[in-house]
Design a protein around this motif. Structure first.
Motif, PDB file in Angstrom:
ATOM      1  N   MET A 276       0.816  -1.213   0.000  1.00  0.00           N
ATOM      2  CA  MET A 276       0.000   0.000   0.000  1.00  0.00           C
ATOM      3  C   MET A 276       0.852   1.267   0.000  1.00  0.00           C
ATOM      4  N   ALA A 277       2.163   1.114   0.143  1.00  0.00           N
ATOM      5  CA  ALA A 277       3.049   2.284   0.169  1.00  0.00           C
ATOM      6  C   ALA A 277       2.950   3.052  -1.145  1.00  0.00           C
ATOM      7  N   PRO A 278       2.922   4.380  -1.083  1.00  0.00           N
ATOM      8  CA  PRO A 278       2.799   5.182  -2.308  1.00  0.00           C
ATOM      9  C   PRO A 278       4.120   5.370  -3.044  1.00  0.00           C
ATOM     10  N   THR A 294      -3.041  -7.073  -5.625  1.00  0.00           N
ATOM     11  CA  THR A 294      -3.265  -6.597  -6.995  1.00  0.00           C
ATOM     12  C   THR A 294      -4.449  -5.647  -7.121  1.00  0.00           C
ATOM     13  N   ASP A 295      -5.017  -5.233  -5.990  1.00  0.00           N
ATOM     14  CA  ASP A 295      -6.139  -4.300  -6.054  1.00  0.00           C
ATOM     15  C   ASP A 295      -5.696  -2.877  -5.736  1.00  0.00           C
ATOM     16  N   GLN A 296      -4.375  -2.639  -5.831  1.00  0.00           N
ATOM     17  CA  GLN A 296      -3.838  -1.304  -5.578  1.00  0.00           C
ATOM     18  C   GLN A 296      -3.993  -0.429  -6.820  1.00  0.00           C
ATOM     19  N   ALA A 301       1.861  -5.405 -11.887  1.00  0.00           N
ATOM     20  CA  ALA A 301       1.845  -6.693 -11.192  1.00  0.00           C
ATOM     21  C   ALA A 301       2.159  -7.782 -12.207  1.00  0.00           C
ATOM     22  N   VAL A 302       3.258  -8.505 -11.973  1.00  0.00           N
ATOM     23  CA  VAL A 302       3.778  -9.471 -12.941  1.00  0.00           C
ATOM     24  C   VAL A 302       3.645 -10.883 -12.384  1.00  0.00           C
ATOM     25  N   ARG A 314      -1.864  -6.419 -13.526  1.00  0.00           N
ATOM     26  CA  ARG A 314      -2.197  -4.992 -13.517  1.00  0.00           C
ATOM     27  C   ARG A 314      -1.106  -4.236 -14.256  1.00  0.00           C
ATOM     28  N   GLN A 315      -1.495  -3.167 -14.950  1.00  0.00           N
ATOM     29  CA  GLN A 315      -0.551  -2.323 -15.665  1.00  0.00           C
ATOM     30  C   GLN A 315      -0.977  -0.868 -15.577  1.00  0.00           C
TER      31      GLN A 315
END
Length: 448
Positions: A276-278, A294-296, A301-302, A314-315
């Protein structure tokens, strides 16, 4: 900040005929300590990782040192068994070797090397982990050391001590050199164990085979592009070894630049909220936690696992257009030069030769944009003229983004603070490649 310069100078390697003091890295130990992490049943009837053996024992520490030591040892147990699951005794368990990084408050890093296996014995028993903490980044070397530790553990825990003591007393070899360790094993006699450091010190902690086995060349380039711009990147896999090897390989692709942000090759369950870190990060997460990470927001996300339906879960969406098209094609063409059955040494030659020219061509003109009032004075980087130096619009667009990264900023600060004669007298590998490129371009211009 001199770390980068020292790292470049590692390429000026002593030959095997060099005097003895040049063949060893003076004042450096192979490791700080070795611990064995065992799974012990707690009062609540669950198995918890606890340190059952430590070498050497640290005595005579004051209170705050003991507290720091306890924190470090606690972190080691978490990284050796990061799954956060309720372990149970096993009759079969495939040995696995992986690594992690311990980052101190001051930003310094220590490397943790771990081998997890089923201890020798009969019947069901929980696995245990051997962990070596060292300031040295050399995965292959410590993997061989683990082979020797494991061999002795099968005989007796007491057999580990004399081997590790001999190793600790041995001089640490310079890149490309070998140290020989004498060790006695019952029924086998005295053995001579040879430990050799790779010639290229910046490649001694990396195994590119896993990266290119898990990802296609085009996918590697998208990951590289996101890493260069210091984005949030999460790698997902079942095996701990896959996560650690891929993350270390990706960070090495940045050479001569160094990833300056959070890097956790295997995130323990208890630390999973770090996603969750920005701020930028490179994180390795086990497949069982994929839904939690993966819901950030904006991140890459690979998925590295076999049988996956898609690689990029995610991209951000622009990963394929970050790198200048021409330079990206040059990297792809260079990667095609490798054989499908390339050995580790062959890959360690082909891959850097594919990626390093990218930085040579995009930012290799940095020295021309450092102004100094005198030879021994600090320099000042002229960012504006540096960014405008390229004729290609796509390259200028990339460079404008790259100069804002922390890795480039630190690189330039080191150059500004160094003496102007340093790069002339002690050119690093990157500077050598820049000189070769400029010479080649000059010869090309003269022929026209």
């Amino acid at each position: 900040r001199l770390y980068h310069l020292r790292r470049l100078r590692d390429f000026r390697l002593p030959s095997k005929d060099a005097p003895k003091d040049q063949r060893y890295a003076s004042g450096q130990f192979f490791f700080e300590y070795l611990v064995v992490v065992s799974l012990k049943k707690s009062k609540s009837d669950v198995y918890e990782p606890l340190i059952s053996y430590q070498f050497p024992k640290r005595d005579g520490m004051v209170r705050f040192q003991k507290e720091e030591e306890e924190k470090t040892l606690k972190a080691i147990t978490l990284f050796c068994f990061p799954e956060g699951i309720n372990w149970a005794p096993l009759t079969e368990y495939r040995s696995e070797t992986f690594s992690f990084v311990l980052t101190e408050v001051d930003g310094s890093r220590r490397n943790g090397y771990c081998r997890r296996l089923l201890p020798h014995g009969k019947g069901a028993r929980p696995p245990e982990a051997y962990c070596i903490i060292s300031k040295v980044a050399c995965f292959g070397l410590f993997s061989k050391i683990f082979d020797e530790v494991e061999k002795r553990r099968q005989i007796s825990m007491a057999m580990i001590y004399p081997f590790m003591q001999s190793l600790r007393e041995a001089p640490f070899p310079a890149p490309g050199n070998t140290v020989k360790i004498k060790s006695f094993i019952p029924d086998s006699g005295t053995e001579i164990i040879s430990l050799t450091r790779p010639t290229d010190s910046w490649l001694e902690h990396v195994d590119f085979r896993t990266l290119f086995r898990c990802l296609s060349d085009e996918e590697v380039l998208q990951v590289f592009a996101a890493t260069v711009l210091e984005r949030r990147i999460i790698f997902i896999a079942e095996e701990l070894g896959t996560l650690s090897q891929v993350i270390h390989a990706v960070s090495v692709l940045l050479h001569p630049f160094i990833w300056q942000h959070t890097l956790i090759s295997i995130v323990p369950e208890i630390l999973i909220d770090v996603v969750m870190a920005p701020t930028p990060y490179l994180l390795g997460v086990q497949k069982r936690f994929a839904d939690q990470v993966t819901d950030q927001g904006d991140l890459l996300a690979v998925d590295l696992s076999e049988g996956r339906t898609q690689t990029f879960i995610r991209q951000v969406g622009d990963e394929n257009s970050i790198l200048p098209h021409k330079l990206k094609e040059e990297i792809l063409q260079a990667l095609k030069m490798r054989n499908e059955t390339a050995t580790l040494d062959e890959l360690n030659q082909v891959v850097p030769e594919a990626f390093l020219p990218f930085f040579v061509k995009t930012v290799g003109h940095f020295a021309k944009h450092i102004t100094r009032t005198g030879q021994n004075q600090e320099g000042h980087f002229q960012k504006r003229t540096f960014c405008k130096a390229h004729e290609s619009k796509s390259t200028r667009r990339f460079v404008k983004k790259f100069v804002e990264t922390q890795m480039f900023d630190l690189f330039i600060q080191e150059v500004e603070q160094s003496k102007v004669c340093f790069f002339l007298s002690f050119p690093g590998f990157f500077e050598q490649k820049i000189a070769e490129y400029h010479k080649k371009m000059k010869e090309k211009m003269m022929k026209q």
